[in-house]
Design a protein around this motif. Structure first.
Motif, PDB file in Angstrom:
ATOM      1  N   ALA A  66      28.162  60.017  29.722  1.00 53.29           N
ATOM      2  CA  ALA A  66      29.201  60.911  30.244  1.00 53.29           C
ATOM      3  C   ALA A  66      30.556  60.503  29.678  1.00 53.29           C
ATOM      4  N   GLY A  67      31.282  61.470  29.144  1.00 54.83           N
ATOM      5  CA  GLY A  67      32.598  61.207  28.592  1.00 54.83           C
ATOM      6  C   GLY A  67      32.606  60.650  27.185  1.00 54.83           C
ATOM      7  N   ALA A  68      31.432  60.434  26.596  1.00 49.76           N
ATOM      8  CA  ALA A  68      31.363  59.881  25.240  1.00 49.76           C
ATOM      9  C   ALA A  68      31.925  60.880  24.238  1.00 49.76           C
ATOM     10  N   MET A  87      26.107  58.675  13.467  1.00 46.93           N
ATOM     11  CA  MET A  87      27.047  58.835  14.581  1.00 46.93           C
ATOM     12  C   MET A  87      27.923  60.036  14.259  1.00 46.93           C
ATOM     13  N   LEU A  88      27.885  61.019  15.152  1.00 45.39           N
ATOM     14  CA  LEU A  88      28.674  62.241  14.980  1.00 45.39           C
ATOM     15  C   LEU A  88      29.423  62.531  16.270  1.00 45.39           C
ATOM     16  N   PRO A  89      30.456  63.375  16.203  1.00 45.32           N
ATOM     17  CA  PRO A  89      31.104  63.775  17.453  1.00 45.32           C
ATOM     18  C   PRO A  89      30.051  64.320  18.432  1.00 45.32           C
ATOM     19  N   ALA A  90      30.231  64.053  19.706  1.00 49.14           N
ATOM     20  CA  ALA A  90      29.246  64.442  20.723  1.00 49.14           C
ATOM     21  C   ALA A  90      29.027  65.943  20.770  1.00 49.14           C
ATOM     22  N   THR A  91      29.998  66.714  20.305  1.00 48.49           N
ATOM     23  CA  THR A  91      29.897  68.175  20.352  1.00 48.49           C
ATOM     24  C   THR A  91      29.272  68.762  19.089  1.00 48.49           C
TER      25      THR A  91
END
Length: 127
Positions: A66-68, A87-91
């Motif tokens: 949550a919040g990552a 590793m990529l943006p969470a969105t």
């Protein structure tokens, strides 16, 4: 080893609060919510997205905390061996993978989506 974060009372209460906040909530929905929560698994799923590349690699995104702001994608070969990490943006949602090129969609804060082409972002596992 048991994978996945345990579902806590806090998580269940968050679902209750969110559902009951809906102004169009119908009578009896609280019983339906309780029934659904009673059937929910004890642990969150470990993976929330999957993409199969043309060369047989599998990209699995682990559920971000949550919040990552970033999400971790594990890259598996055709035998299921983890061969790399991304590793990529969470969105970010991966649409297609060809060689070292990744076509993805990034969702901005406004909700707008934009297509991006990512290259040379794959991290090879070195153990």
């Amino acid at each position: 080893e048991v994978l996945g974060k345990p579902v806590t009372d806090f998580d269940r209460d968050s679902v209750r609060r969110e559902r009951m906040r809906d102004p169009d909530v119908l009578p009896g929905v609280d019983q339906a919510i309780e029934r659904a929560l009673s059937l929910a698994p004890a642990r969150f799923p470990v993976v929330d997205a999957l993409n199969c590349a043309h060369d047989g690699r599998i990209f699995l995104r682990n559920i971000p905390a949550a919040g990552a702001t970033t999400g971790r994608w594990d890259i598996l070969d055709g035998t299921g061996t983890i061969t790399g990490r991304l590793m990529l943006p969470a969105t970010t949602r991966i649409l297609d993978v060809r060689g070292e090129n990744i076509l993805a969609v990034e969702v901005e804060d406004s909700g707008a989506e934009r297509a991006v082409m990512l290259s040379s972002v794959l991290h090879r596992r070195s153990d």
